[in-house]
Design a protein around this motif. Sequence first.
Motif, PDB file in Angstrom:
ATOM      1  N   SER A 214       0.814  -1.211   0.000  1.00 28.81           N
ATOM      2  CA  SER A 214       0.000   0.000   0.000  1.00 28.81           C
ATOM      3  C   SER A 214       0.851   1.267   0.000  1.00 28.81           C
ATOM      4  CB  SER A 214      -0.955   0.007   1.202  1.00 28.81           C
ATOM      5  OG  SER A 214      -0.239  -0.002   2.423  1.00 28.81           O
ATOM      6  N   GLY A 215       2.026   1.226   0.637  1.00 26.86           N
ATOM      7  CA  GLY A 215       2.916   2.375   0.618  1.00 26.86           C
ATOM      8  C   GLY A 215       3.412   2.692  -0.775  1.00 26.86           C
ATOM      9  N   LEU A 216       3.678   1.648  -1.579  1.00 22.30           N
ATOM     10  CA  LEU A 216       4.063   1.852  -2.980  1.00 22.30           C
ATOM     11  C   LEU A 216       2.912   2.497  -3.746  1.00 22.30           C
ATOM     12  CD1 LEU A 216       5.864  -1.440  -4.112  1.00 22.30           C
ATOM     13  CD2 LEU A 216       6.911   0.795  -3.793  1.00 22.30           C
ATOM     14  N   LEU A 217       1.715   1.961  -3.549  1.00 23.36           N
ATOM     15  CA  LEU A 217       0.564   2.428  -4.315  1.00 23.36           C
ATOM     16  C   LEU A 217       0.219   3.873  -3.990  1.00 23.36           C
ATOM     17  CD1 LEU A 217      -1.713  -0.734  -4.004  1.00 23.36           C
ATOM     18  CD2 LEU A 217      -0.243  -0.096  -5.922  1.00 23.36           C
ATOM     19  N   ARG A 218       0.489   4.287  -2.765  1.00 28.03           N
ATOM     20  CA  ARG A 218       0.157   5.650  -2.335  1.00 28.03           C
ATOM     21  C   ARG A 218       1.316   6.619  -2.487  1.00 28.03           C
ATOM     22  NH1 ARG A 218      -2.797   3.299   3.122  1.00 28.03           N
ATOM     23  NH2 ARG A 218      -4.871   2.984   2.214  1.00 28.03           N
ATOM     24  N   GLY A 219       2.428   6.132  -3.063  1.00 25.96           N
ATOM     25  CA  GLY A 219       3.582   6.995  -3.278  1.00 25.96           C
ATOM     26  C   GLY A 219       4.372   7.297  -2.032  1.00 25.96           C
ATOM     27  N   GLN A 220       4.209   6.510  -0.968  1.00 23.34           N
ATOM     28  CA  GLN A 220       4.911   6.738   0.297  1.00 23.34           C
ATOM     29  C   GLN A 220       6.212   5.955   0.396  1.00 23.34           C
ATOM     30  OE1 GLN A 220       1.732   5.343   2.736  1.00 23.34           O
ATOM     31  NE2 GLN A 220       0.626   7.295   2.735  1.00 23.34           N
ATOM     32  N   GLN A 221       6.412   4.964  -0.490  1.00 17.53           N
ATOM     33  CA  GLN A 221       7.617   4.154  -0.505  1.00 17.53           C
ATOM     34  C   GLN A 221       8.080   3.978  -1.941  1.00 17.53           C
ATOM     35  OE1 GLN A 221       5.468   0.991   2.057  1.00 17.53           O
ATOM     36  NE2 GLN A 221       7.643   0.488   2.292  1.00 17.53           N
ATOM     37  N   SER A 222       9.373   3.676  -2.105  1.00 17.19           N
ATOM     38  CA  SER A 222       9.893   3.387  -3.441  1.00 17.19           C
ATOM     39  C   SER A 222      10.267   1.926  -3.616  1.00 17.19           C
ATOM     40  CB  SER A 222      11.122   4.262  -3.734  1.00 17.19           C
ATOM     41  OG  SER A 222      12.142   4.024  -2.776  1.00 17.19           O
ATOM     42  N   TRP A 223      10.313   1.171  -2.516  1.00 17.23           N
ATOM     43  CA  TRP A 223      10.594  -0.263  -2.590  1.00 17.23           C
ATOM     44  C   TRP A 223      10.081  -0.941  -1.325  1.00 17.23           C
ATOM     45  CZ3 TRP A 223      13.763  -2.608   1.095  1.00 17.23           C
ATOM     46  CH2 TRP A 223      14.465  -1.731   1.925  1.00 17.23           C
ATOM     47  N   VAL A 224       9.867  -2.263  -1.407  1.00 19.29           N
ATOM     48  CA  VAL A 224       9.385  -3.012  -0.241  1.00 19.29           C
ATOM     49  C   VAL A 224      10.229  -4.254   0.050  1.00 19.29           C
ATOM     50  CG1 VAL A 224       6.990  -2.249  -0.386  1.00 19.29           C
ATOM     51  CG2 VAL A 224       7.731  -4.244  -1.691  1.00 19.29           C
ATOM     52  N   ARG A 225      10.901  -4.778  -0.945  1.00 18.61           N
ATOM     53  CA  ARG A 225      11.704  -5.989  -0.744  1.00 18.61           C
ATOM     54  C   ARG A 225      12.955  -5.924  -1.611  1.00 18.61           C
ATOM     55  NH1 ARG A 225       9.137 -10.737  -1.093  1.00 18.61           N
ATOM     56  NH2 ARG A 225       6.961 -10.039  -1.041  1.00 18.61           N
ATOM     57  N   ASP A 226      14.001  -6.677  -1.197  1.00 16.86           N
ATOM     58  CA  ASP A 226      15.240  -6.676  -1.973  1.00 16.86           C
ATOM     59  C   ASP A 226      15.541  -8.030  -2.602  1.00 16.86           C
ATOM     60  OD1 ASP A 226      15.896  -8.127   0.263  1.00 16.86           O
ATOM     61  OD2 ASP A 226      17.449  -6.736   0.969  1.00 16.86           O
ATOM     62  N   ARG A 227      14.602  -8.966  -2.503  1.00 15.31           N
ATOM     63  CA  ARG A 227      14.786 -10.262  -3.157  1.00 15.31           C
ATOM     64  C   ARG A 227      13.443 -10.959  -3.322  1.00 15.31           C
ATOM     65  NH1 ARG A 227      19.300 -11.501  -0.740  1.00 15.31           N
ATOM     66  NH2 ARG A 227      19.291  -9.275  -0.379  1.00 15.31           N
ATOM     67  N   LEU A 228      13.415 -11.849  -4.274  1.00 14.65           N
ATOM     68  CA  LEU A 228      12.244 -12.673  -4.555  1.00 14.65           C
ATOM     69  C   LEU A 228      12.671 -14.125  -4.664  1.00 14.65           C
ATOM     70  CD1 LEU A 228      10.532 -10.551  -7.352  1.00 14.65           C
ATOM     71  CD2 LEU A 228       9.593 -10.956  -5.083  1.00 14.65           C
ATOM     72  N   PHE A 229      11.718 -15.024  -4.440  1.00 11.85           N
ATOM     73  CA  PHE A 229      11.989 -16.449  -4.555  1.00 11.85           C
ATOM     74  C   PHE A 229      10.984 -17.075  -5.516  1.00 11.85           C
ATOM     75  CE2 PHE A 229      13.417 -15.110  -0.361  1.00 11.85           C
ATOM     76  CZ  PHE A 229      14.717 -15.631  -0.325  1.00 11.85           C
TER      77      PHE A 229
END
Length: 220
Positions: free
Chosen positions: A122-137
């Motif tokens: 939600s922070g990404l969608l609202r423009g409050q964050q630019s990233w949430v995670r640094d890896r995926l599996f």
Amino acid sequence: MLRTDSISDDTISKVIAHTYGSIRMIDDAIGRILDALGATDALEDTYIVFTSDHGELLGDHGLLRKGPPPYRQLLQVPLLISGPGIAGGSRTQAMTSHLDFVSTFATLFDAEAPASDGLDLSGLLRGQQSWVRDRLFAEYHPRADARVYNQTIITDRWRFTCYPNEPAWGELFDLEADPWEHCNLISESHMQNTVARLGDELHASMPPLPDAGGAVLGAY
């Protein structure tokens, strides 16, 4: 895996044309849904998510359809979300996962999210964050050939894939220098520290479970 080396250029062109046609059909259908929502004044109060379960190789890497290799064309799927509180026209390069949907919509709906491996977007969608995670599996459970069971870790720099049932197999791609994954570095001597580090992190976070796939319910 369906290889293209035995398929004529004319047939591949038809495959690509039919694929683009199916995409156009989906786009047209989504347009009708949006028109219907707009006609009932529900559009402004509706969250809309457009995504896919997997991509399509479409001849890249000499392959068609989908399959075991976790190439970018299969794993990097579209994700568009619109709705109340989401700025229109915004984009992000942040890594996300379908696992994130439950936590995200729990926040958007002011509900309590159940425990999961997903993160709140939600922070990404609202423009409050630019990233949430640094890896995926990622993990692939085969139906026919147990050798191609594979596990993958992806960071902003690397994509590392191992095949627990075939330890000699593996892939390491430098996503900065080789974003479309053409040069496998898994056997390069100067990459072995990176291979070991990513392998340790992958197995610590997602221990191999080659027999965890579900039973085959049908075949075609």
